[in-house]
Design an enzyme around this catalytic site. Structure first.
Site, mmCIF file in Angstrom:
data_model
loop_
_atom_site.group_PDB
_atom_site.id
_atom_site.type_symbol
_atom_site.label_atom_id
_atom_site.label_comp_id
_atom_site.label_asym_id
_atom_site.label_seq_id
_atom_site.Cartn_x
_atom_site.Cartn_y
_atom_site.Cartn_z
ATOM 1 C CB CYS B 78 7.849 0.189 -4.436
ATOM 2 S SG CYS B 78 7.601 -0.735 -5.971
ATOM 3 C CG HIS B 180 3.230 -0.377 -3.365
ATOM 4 N ND1 HIS B 180 3.764 0.881 -3.460
ATOM 5 C CD2 HIS B 180 3.577 -1.007 -4.493
ATOM 6 C CE1 HIS B 180 4.389 1.016 -4.618
ATOM 7 N NE2 HIS B 180 4.291 -0.125 -5.264
ATOM 8 C CD GLU B 182 2.182 2.591 -0.677
ATOM 9 O OE1 GLU B 182 2.809 1.875 0.120
ATOM 10 O OE2 GLU B 182 2.555 2.822 -1.835
#
Lengths: 251, 198
Positions: B78, B180, B182
Protein backbone atom coordinates in the site's frame (compact mmCIF):
# COMPACT_ATOMS: atom_id res chain seq x y z
CA UNK A 1 -13.93 -3.12 -12.09
CA UNK A 2 -14.85 -3.19 -8.43
CA UNK A 3 -16.70 -6.28 -7.30
CA UNK A 4 -20.06 -5.96 -5.60
CA UNK A 5 -19.56 -7.14 -2.04
CA UNK A 6 -21.56 -9.67 -0.04
CA UNK A 7 -21.27 -9.04 3.68
CA UNK A 8 -22.54 -11.33 6.43
CA UNK A 9 -23.35 -9.53 9.66
CA UNK A 10 -22.89 -11.24 13.01
CA UNK A 11 -24.74 -9.86 16.03
CA UNK A 12 -22.59 -10.60 19.04
CA UNK A 13 -23.74 -10.56 22.65
CA UNK A 14 -21.28 -11.44 25.41
CA UNK A 15 -19.00 -13.18 22.95
CA UNK A 16 -21.75 -15.28 21.31
CA UNK A 17 -23.42 -14.76 17.98
CA UNK A 18 -27.14 -14.30 18.53
CA UNK A 19 -30.05 -13.89 16.21
CA UNK A 20 -33.43 -12.71 17.35
CA UNK A 21 -36.64 -13.05 15.41
CA UNK A 22 -37.74 -10.29 17.74
CA UNK A 23 -36.10 -8.78 20.81
CA UNK A 24 -37.53 -11.38 23.20
CA UNK A 25 -36.66 -14.35 21.05
CA UNK A 26 -32.89 -13.92 20.88
CA UNK A 27 -31.10 -17.23 20.50
CA UNK A 28 -27.48 -18.25 20.33
CA UNK A 29 -26.31 -19.40 16.94
CA UNK A 30 -22.67 -19.95 17.67
CA UNK A 31 -19.13 -18.83 18.19
CA UNK A 32 -18.34 -15.59 16.32
CA UNK A 33 -14.77 -16.53 15.44
CA UNK A 34 -15.82 -19.93 14.07
CA UNK A 35 -18.64 -18.37 12.08
CA UNK A 36 -16.34 -15.68 10.68
CA UNK A 37 -13.88 -18.36 9.59
CA UNK A 38 -16.71 -20.28 7.91
CA UNK A 39 -18.02 -17.16 6.11
CA UNK A 40 -14.50 -16.37 4.98
CA UNK A 41 -14.24 -19.91 3.58
CA UNK A 42 -17.53 -19.39 1.73
CA UNK A 43 -16.18 -16.22 0.11
CA UNK A 44 -17.48 -13.34 2.25
CA UNK A 45 -16.00 -10.06 1.00
CA UNK A 46 -16.02 -8.51 4.42
CA UNK A 47 -17.32 -9.50 7.83
CA UNK A 48 -19.31 -7.28 10.16
CA UNK A 49 -19.51 -7.83 13.90
CA UNK A 50 -22.27 -5.91 15.57
CA UNK A 51 -21.86 -5.72 19.33
CA UNK A 52 -25.24 -5.75 21.01
CA UNK A 53 -23.78 -6.01 24.50
CA UNK A 54 -24.48 -2.91 26.52
CA UNK A 55 -21.90 -3.46 29.27
CA UNK A 56 -18.30 -2.39 29.71
CA UNK A 57 -17.20 -6.02 30.23
CA UNK A 58 -18.90 -6.93 27.00
CA UNK A 59 -16.69 -4.53 25.08
CA UNK A 60 -13.55 -6.34 26.20
CA UNK A 61 -15.04 -9.65 25.12
CA UNK A 62 -15.89 -8.12 21.75
CA UNK A 63 -12.33 -6.89 21.24
CA UNK A 64 -11.06 -10.41 22.01
CA UNK A 65 -13.40 -11.74 19.33
CA UNK A 66 -11.94 -9.22 16.85
CA UNK A 67 -8.36 -10.09 17.86
CA UNK A 68 -8.92 -13.82 17.45
CA UNK A 69 -10.74 -13.40 14.17
CA UNK A 70 -7.99 -11.18 12.74
CA UNK A 71 -5.54 -14.04 13.28
CA UNK A 72 -7.51 -16.39 11.05
CA UNK A 73 -9.56 -14.34 8.66
CA UNK A 74 -7.84 -12.26 6.00
CA UNK A 75 -10.62 -10.13 4.61
CA UNK A 76 -11.68 -6.73 5.97
CA UNK A 77 -13.40 -6.79 9.35
CA UNK A 78 -15.87 -4.14 10.40
CA UNK A 79 -17.06 -3.69 13.98
CA UNK A 80 -20.05 -1.69 15.16
CA UNK A 81 -22.29 -1.29 18.18
CA UNK A 82 -21.73 1.03 21.11
CA UNK A 83 -18.95 3.04 19.47
CA UNK A 84 -19.17 6.52 20.95
CA UNK A 85 -15.71 8.09 20.93
CA UNK A 86 -12.45 8.40 19.06
CA UNK A 87 -10.96 6.14 21.77
CA UNK A 88 -13.50 3.43 20.92
CA UNK A 89 -12.40 3.74 17.30
CA UNK A 90 -8.75 3.42 18.28
CA UNK A 91 -9.29 0.37 20.54
CA UNK A 92 -11.35 -1.38 17.88
CA UNK A 93 -8.88 -0.71 15.06
CA UNK A 94 -5.98 -1.77 17.28
CA UNK A 95 -7.70 -5.06 17.99
CA UNK A 96 -7.58 -5.77 14.26
CA UNK A 97 -10.72 -4.22 12.79
CA UNK A 98 -10.28 -2.48 9.44
CA UNK A 99 -13.46 -0.43 9.71
CA UNK A 100 -15.62 0.84 12.52
CA UNK A 101 -19.32 1.46 12.18
CA UNK A 102 -21.21 4.16 14.10
CA UNK A 103 -24.95 4.75 14.13
CA UNK A 104 -26.87 6.41 17.01
CA UNK A 105 -23.79 8.13 18.42
CA UNK A 106 -23.06 9.73 15.06
CA UNK A 107 -26.56 11.22 15.00
CA UNK A 108 -26.14 12.55 18.54
CA UNK A 109 -22.59 13.76 17.90
CA UNK A 110 -21.87 14.15 14.16
CA UNK A 111 -18.40 15.52 14.93
CA UNK A 112 -17.41 11.93 15.79
CA UNK A 113 -17.52 11.18 12.05
CA UNK A 114 -15.17 14.00 11.07
CA UNK A 115 -12.84 13.44 14.03
CA UNK A 116 -12.48 9.75 13.28
CA UNK A 117 -12.05 10.35 9.54
CA UNK A 118 -9.32 12.88 10.19
CA UNK A 119 -7.39 10.70 12.63
CA UNK A 120 -7.86 7.23 11.14
CA UNK A 121 -8.84 7.95 7.53
CA UNK A 122 -12.20 7.94 5.77
CA UNK A 123 -11.75 4.34 4.66
CA UNK A 124 -12.40 3.04 8.17
CA UNK A 125 -15.44 5.17 9.03
CA UNK A 126 -18.75 3.51 8.22
CA UNK A 127 -21.96 5.27 9.23
CA UNK A 128 -24.93 2.99 9.81
CA UNK A 129 -28.39 4.46 9.34
CA UNK A 130 -31.80 3.14 10.34
CA UNK A 131 -34.43 4.96 8.31
CA UNK A 132 -38.15 4.75 7.72
CA UNK A 133 -40.75 6.39 5.46
CA UNK A 134 -42.22 9.45 7.17
CA UNK A 135 -45.61 9.37 5.48
CA UNK A 136 -44.89 12.67 3.75
CA UNK A 137 -42.98 11.29 0.79
CA UNK A 138 -39.61 11.37 2.55
CA UNK A 139 -37.60 9.35 5.05
CA UNK A 140 -36.69 9.91 8.70
CA UNK A 141 -33.64 8.75 10.59
CA UNK A 142 -34.14 6.67 13.73
CA UNK A 143 -31.70 5.74 16.47
CA UNK A 144 -31.41 3.16 19.25
CA UNK A 145 -32.07 0.20 17.04
CA UNK A 146 -34.87 1.93 15.17
CA UNK A 147 -36.86 2.85 18.26
CA UNK A 148 -36.36 6.62 18.46
CA UNK A 149 -37.42 9.00 15.66
CA UNK A 150 -34.90 11.84 15.46
CA UNK A 151 -37.05 13.95 13.07
CA UNK A 152 -33.95 14.08 10.94
CA UNK A 153 -34.39 14.02 7.17
CA UNK A 154 -32.49 11.16 5.54
CA UNK A 155 -31.39 13.32 2.60
CA UNK A 156 -29.89 15.96 4.91
CA UNK A 157 -28.23 13.33 7.06
CA UNK A 158 -26.49 11.44 4.23
CA UNK A 159 -25.18 14.74 2.82
CA UNK A 160 -23.75 15.67 6.20
CA UNK A 161 -22.23 12.21 6.70
CA UNK A 162 -20.53 12.43 3.33
CA UNK A 163 -19.27 15.99 3.88
CA UNK A 164 -17.84 14.98 7.24
CA UNK A 165 -15.65 12.41 5.53
CA UNK A 166 -17.34 9.08 6.18
CA UNK A 167 -16.03 6.33 3.92
CA UNK A 168 -19.25 4.37 3.53
CA UNK A 169 -22.91 4.34 4.47
CA UNK A 170 -24.70 1.21 5.60
CA UNK A 171 -28.40 1.87 5.01
CA UNK A 172 -30.89 -0.25 6.89
CA UNK A 173 -34.53 0.24 5.99
CA UNK A 174 -36.83 -0.22 8.97
CA UNK A 175 -39.70 -0.57 6.50
CA UNK A 176 -38.26 -3.69 4.89
CA UNK A 177 -36.13 -5.10 7.73
CA UNK A 178 -37.35 -8.49 8.85
CA UNK A 179 -40.04 -8.63 6.15
CA UNK A 180 -37.84 -10.65 3.77
CA UNK A 181 -39.51 -9.13 0.74
CA UNK A 182 -36.29 -7.67 -0.66
CA UNK A 183 -34.03 -4.72 -0.04
CA UNK A 184 -35.59 -1.24 -0.03
CA UNK A 185 -34.82 -0.29 -3.64
CA UNK A 186 -36.54 3.09 -3.38
CA UNK A 187 -34.74 4.19 -0.26
CA UNK A 188 -31.39 2.94 -1.56
CA UNK A 189 -31.80 4.90 -4.79
CA UNK A 190 -32.76 7.96 -2.78
CA UNK A 191 -29.43 7.74 -0.92
CA UNK A 192 -27.25 6.61 -3.85
CA UNK A 193 -28.41 9.65 -5.84
CA UNK A 194 -27.27 11.98 -3.09
CA UNK A 195 -23.78 10.74 -2.19
CA UNK A 196 -20.68 9.54 -4.02
CA UNK A 197 -19.45 7.28 -1.23
CA UNK A 198 -20.28 3.56 -1.33
CA UNK A 199 -23.67 2.51 0.03
CA UNK A 200 -24.22 -0.88 1.66
CA UNK A 201 -27.78 -2.22 1.39
CA UNK A 202 -29.20 -3.74 4.55
CA UNK A 203 -32.57 -5.06 5.65
CA UNK A 204 -35.18 -7.11 3.87
CA UNK A 205 -33.27 -9.75 2.04
CA UNK A 206 -35.19 -13.04 1.97
CA UNK A 207 -34.02 -14.98 -1.06
CA UNK A 208 -31.35 -15.30 -3.71
CA UNK A 209 -33.08 -13.05 -6.26
CA UNK A 210 -33.03 -10.12 -3.86
CA UNK A 211 -29.25 -9.91 -4.20
CA UNK A 212 -29.27 -9.55 -7.99
CA UNK A 213 -32.24 -7.19 -7.75
CA UNK A 214 -30.47 -4.75 -5.44
CA UNK A 215 -27.42 -4.54 -7.72
CA UNK A 216 -29.46 -4.34 -10.92
CA UNK A 217 -31.83 -1.66 -9.65
CA UNK A 218 -29.55 0.46 -7.44
CA UNK A 219 -25.94 1.64 -7.35
CA UNK A 220 -25.35 -0.06 -3.99
CA UNK A 221 -21.78 -1.30 -3.60
CA UNK A 222 -22.56 -4.10 -1.20
CA UNK A 223 -25.37 -6.12 0.30
CA UNK A 224 -25.50 -7.13 3.92
CA UNK A 225 -27.49 -10.00 5.38
CA UNK A 226 -27.60 -11.87 8.65
CA UNK A 227 -30.25 -14.50 9.28
CA UNK A 228 -30.22 -15.92 5.75
CA UNK A 229 -26.62 -16.95 6.27
CA UNK A 230 -26.84 -17.83 9.97
CA UNK A 231 -29.69 -20.24 9.47
CA UNK A 232 -27.91 -21.70 6.44
CA UNK A 233 -30.78 -20.93 4.09
CA UNK A 234 -28.17 -19.67 1.65
CA UNK A 235 -24.40 -19.85 1.47
CA UNK A 236 -22.32 -16.91 0.32
CA UNK A 237 -21.03 -19.13 -2.49
CA UNK A 238 -24.59 -19.58 -3.79
CA UNK A 239 -25.11 -15.82 -3.75
CA UNK A 240 -21.85 -15.27 -5.67
CA UNK A 241 -22.82 -17.85 -8.30
CA UNK A 242 -26.22 -16.22 -8.62
CA UNK A 243 -24.60 -12.80 -9.19
CA UNK A 244 -22.24 -14.28 -11.78
CA UNK A 245 -25.24 -15.73 -13.67
CA UNK A 246 -26.69 -12.23 -13.73
CA UNK A 247 -23.41 -10.75 -15.04
CA UNK A 248 -22.86 -8.80 -11.85
CA UNK A 249 -19.17 -8.54 -11.05
CA UNK A 250 -18.45 -10.46 -7.87
CA UNK A 251 -15.34 -11.97 -6.38
CA UNK B 1 13.05 -14.62 8.94
CA UNK B 2 10.95 -11.85 7.41
CA UNK B 3 11.51 -8.42 8.91
CA UNK B 4 8.33 -6.32 8.97
CA UNK B 5 9.73 -2.81 9.17
CA UNK B 6 8.21 -0.76 11.98
CA UNK B 7 8.72 2.95 11.35
CA UNK B 8 5.54 4.15 13.02
CA UNK B 9 3.21 4.01 10.02
CA UNK B 10 1.00 1.14 9.39
CA UNK B 11 -1.03 -1.91 9.87
CA UNK B 12 1.86 -4.04 11.06
CA UNK B 13 -0.28 -6.49 12.95
CA UNK B 14 -2.45 -7.59 10.07
CA UNK B 15 0.70 -8.33 8.07
CA UNK B 16 2.12 -10.22 11.05
CA UNK B 17 -1.15 -12.12 11.55
CA UNK B 18 -1.04 -13.25 7.92
CA UNK B 19 2.60 -14.37 8.11
CA UNK B 20 1.95 -16.19 11.41
CA UNK B 21 -1.06 -17.90 9.86
CA UNK B 22 1.15 -19.08 6.99
CA UNK B 23 3.71 -20.38 9.50
CA UNK B 24 6.39 -18.00 8.24
CA UNK B 25 8.88 -16.76 10.81
CA UNK B 26 8.68 -13.00 11.09
CA UNK B 27 9.51 -10.09 13.31
CA UNK B 28 8.12 -6.58 13.60
CA UNK B 29 11.24 -4.53 14.03
CA UNK B 30 12.80 -1.08 13.90
CA UNK B 31 16.38 -2.36 14.31
CA UNK B 32 18.97 -2.18 11.53
CA UNK B 33 20.59 -5.47 12.64
CA UNK B 34 17.26 -7.30 12.21
CA UNK B 35 16.96 -5.94 8.68
CA UNK B 36 20.49 -7.18 8.00
CA UNK B 37 19.90 -10.67 9.40
CA UNK B 38 16.45 -11.06 7.77
CA UNK B 39 15.95 -13.09 4.58
CA UNK B 40 13.40 -10.65 3.27
CA UNK B 41 11.91 -7.29 4.14
CA UNK B 42 8.33 -6.06 4.18
CA UNK B 43 7.61 -2.33 4.22
CA UNK B 44 3.99 -1.72 5.24
CA UNK B 45 2.34 1.65 5.44
CA UNK B 46 -0.93 3.49 5.90
CA UNK B 47 -1.29 7.25 5.85
CA UNK B 48 0.25 10.02 3.78
CA UNK B 49 3.43 9.91 1.65
CA UNK B 50 5.29 12.89 3.21
CA UNK B 51 4.60 11.82 6.82
CA UNK B 52 5.70 8.28 6.08
CA UNK B 53 8.97 9.44 4.45
CA UNK B 54 9.60 11.70 7.42
CA UNK B 55 9.06 8.82 9.82
CA UNK B 56 11.33 6.58 7.75
CA UNK B 57 14.04 9.24 7.87
CA UNK B 58 13.58 9.60 11.62
CA UNK B 59 13.91 5.84 12.04
CA UNK B 60 17.39 6.05 10.52
CA UNK B 61 16.65 2.91 8.49
CA UNK B 62 16.71 4.29 4.94
CA UNK B 63 20.42 3.55 4.37
CA UNK B 64 20.01 0.00 5.68
CA UNK B 65 16.85 -0.61 3.62
CA UNK B 66 18.64 0.56 0.46
CA UNK B 67 21.73 -1.56 1.15
CA UNK B 68 19.72 -4.68 2.07
CA UNK B 69 17.26 -4.38 -0.84
CA UNK B 70 20.22 -4.75 -3.18
CA UNK B 71 20.83 -8.21 -1.69
CA UNK B 72 17.41 -9.55 -0.69
CA UNK B 73 13.75 -9.23 -1.69
CA UNK B 74 11.74 -6.28 -0.39
CA UNK B 75 7.95 -6.00 -0.56
CA UNK B 76 6.20 -2.68 -0.04
CA UNK B 77 2.48 -2.80 0.77
CA UNK B 78 0.00 0.00 0.00
CA UNK B 79 1.72 3.25 1.07
CA UNK B 80 4.86 1.13 1.52
CA UNK B 81 4.60 0.32 -2.20
CA UNK B 82 4.22 3.98 -3.10
CA UNK B 83 7.36 4.89 -1.14
CA UNK B 84 9.37 2.62 -3.49
CA UNK B 85 9.03 5.19 -6.31
CA UNK B 86 11.17 8.24 -7.01
CA UNK B 87 8.62 10.85 -6.05
CA UNK B 88 5.28 11.33 -4.40
CA UNK B 89 2.85 14.18 -5.06
CA UNK B 90 0.65 14.03 -1.96
CA UNK B 91 0.63 17.48 -0.29
CA UNK B 92 3.45 18.76 -2.52
CA UNK B 93 6.45 16.92 -3.91
CA UNK B 94 8.35 14.46 -1.71
CA UNK B 95 11.30 12.32 -2.62
CA UNK B 96 10.69 8.59 -2.28
CA UNK B 97 13.08 5.67 -1.89
CA UNK B 98 13.69 5.59 -5.64
CA UNK B 99 13.82 1.81 -6.16
CA UNK B 100 11.38 1.96 -9.06
CA UNK B 101 11.18 4.55 -11.83
CA UNK B 102 8.09 6.73 -11.59
CA UNK B 103 6.01 8.82 -9.25
CA UNK B 104 2.84 8.61 -7.18
CA UNK B 105 -0.09 10.89 -8.02
CA UNK B 106 -3.71 11.44 -7.00
CA UNK B 107 -6.05 9.22 -8.99
CA UNK B 108 -8.48 11.02 -11.29
CA UNK B 109 -11.06 8.47 -12.38
CA UNK B 110 -14.23 9.89 -13.90
CA UNK B 111 -17.37 9.43 -11.82
CA UNK B 112 -15.76 7.12 -9.31
CA UNK B 113 -15.21 7.88 -5.64
CA UNK B 114 -11.79 8.51 -4.15
CA UNK B 115 -10.46 6.56 -2.29
CA UNK B 116 -10.90 3.31 -4.17
CA UNK B 117 -12.16 0.95 -1.49
CA UNK B 118 -12.97 -2.62 -2.35
CA UNK B 119 -12.17 -5.76 -4.29
CA UNK B 120 -10.83 -5.23 -7.78
CA UNK B 121 -9.51 -7.76 -10.26
CA UNK B 122 -5.89 -8.10 -11.34
CA UNK B 123 -5.05 -7.71 -15.02
CA UNK B 124 -1.74 -9.42 -15.59
CA UNK B 125 0.89 -7.44 -17.47
CA UNK B 126 4.55 -8.53 -17.11
CA UNK B 127 5.27 -12.02 -15.76
CA UNK B 128 6.12 -11.92 -12.05
CA UNK B 129 6.93 -14.70 -9.60
CA UNK B 130 4.65 -13.25 -6.94
CA UNK B 131 1.69 -14.11 -9.17
CA UNK B 132 2.81 -17.67 -9.92
CA UNK B 133 -0.12 -19.17 -7.99
CA UNK B 134 -2.72 -16.61 -9.06
CA UNK B 135 -4.99 -16.33 -12.07
CA UNK B 136 -5.55 -13.35 -14.29
CA UNK B 137 -8.77 -11.76 -12.97
CA UNK B 138 -8.28 -12.79 -9.34
CA UNK B 139 -9.66 -10.21 -6.91
CA UNK B 140 -7.60 -8.37 -4.29
CA UNK B 141 -8.52 -5.69 -1.77
CA UNK B 142 -7.62 -2.04 -2.35
CA UNK B 143 -7.82 1.05 -0.15
CA UNK B 144 -6.06 4.06 -1.70
CA UNK B 145 -6.42 7.51 -3.24
CA UNK B 146 -3.01 7.82 -4.94
CA UNK B 147 -1.54 5.56 -7.60
CA UNK B 148 1.81 4.96 -9.23
CA UNK B 149 2.59 6.42 -12.64
CA UNK B 150 5.36 4.17 -13.94
CA UNK B 151 6.65 2.29 -17.01
CA UNK B 152 4.67 -0.77 -18.04
CA UNK B 153 7.80 -2.94 -17.84
CA UNK B 154 7.70 -2.60 -14.04
CA UNK B 155 4.03 -3.52 -13.72
CA UNK B 156 3.16 -7.17 -13.02
CA UNK B 157 -0.56 -6.42 -12.86
CA UNK B 158 -2.92 -3.50 -13.21
CA UNK B 159 -6.46 -3.01 -11.96
CA UNK B 160 -9.12 -0.97 -13.72
CA UNK B 161 -10.57 1.88 -11.69
CA UNK B 162 -11.72 4.21 -14.42
CA UNK B 163 -8.02 4.31 -15.28
CA UNK B 164 -5.21 1.76 -15.37
CA UNK B 165 -3.89 1.52 -11.82
CA UNK B 166 -0.58 -0.31 -11.21
CA UNK B 167 -1.56 -2.96 -8.68
CA UNK B 168 1.64 -5.00 -8.40
CA UNK B 169 5.00 -3.54 -9.44
CA UNK B 170 8.56 -4.83 -9.39
CA UNK B 171 12.12 -4.01 -10.30
CA UNK B 172 14.87 -6.52 -9.55
CA UNK B 173 14.56 -7.56 -5.92
CA UNK B 174 12.00 -4.93 -5.08
CA UNK B 175 8.24 -5.61 -5.22
CA UNK B 176 5.28 -3.42 -4.37
CA UNK B 177 1.58 -4.21 -3.89
CA UNK B 178 -0.87 -1.30 -4.03
CA UNK B 179 -3.53 -3.65 -2.62
CA UNK B 180 -3.42 -5.31 0.80
CA UNK B 181 -2.37 -8.95 0.34
CA UNK B 182 -2.97 -9.45 4.07
CA UNK B 183 -6.65 -8.53 3.54
CA UNK B 184 -7.15 -10.19 0.17
CA UNK B 185 -8.28 -13.62 1.27
CA UNK B 186 -6.63 -16.73 -0.19
CA UNK B 187 -5.29 -14.87 -3.24
CA UNK B 188 -3.47 -12.40 -0.99
CA UNK B 189 -2.06 -15.18 1.16
CA UNK B 190 -0.74 -16.93 -1.99
CA UNK B 191 1.00 -13.72 -3.06
CA UNK B 192 2.60 -13.36 0.39
CA UNK B 193 3.63 -17.01 0.30
CA UNK B 194 5.19 -16.56 -3.15
CA UNK B 195 7.14 -13.55 -1.89
CA UNK B 196 8.34 -15.41 1.17
CA UNK B 197 9.52 -18.35 -0.92
CA UNK B 198 11.50 -16.25 -3.43
Amino acid sequence: MLAKRIIPCLDVRNGKVVKGVNFEGVKDVGDPVELAVEYNRQGADEIVFYDITASYEGRGVMLDVVRNTAKQVFVPLCVGGGISSVEDFRDTLRAGADKVSVNSQAVKNPKLISDAAEIFGSQCVVVGIDAKRNGKGGYSVFINGGRVDMNLDLGDWVKEISERGAGEICLNSIDTDGVRGGFDIEMLNFVCERVKIPVIASGGCGKLEHFSEVFEKTNSSAALAASLFHFKELTIGEVKRHLAEHNISAR
Amino acid sequence: MIAVIDYGAGNLFSVKNALDFLGIENKITAKAEDLKSADKLILPGVGAFPDAMKMLEKSGLIGTIKAEAAKKPLLGICLGMQLLFQKGYEFGETEGLGFIEGSVKLMTPENLPIPQIGWNSLEFNEPCRLLQNCKNGDYVYFVHSYAADCPSKNVAAYCDYGMKVPALVFSGNVYGAQFHPEKSGDVGLEILKSFCSL
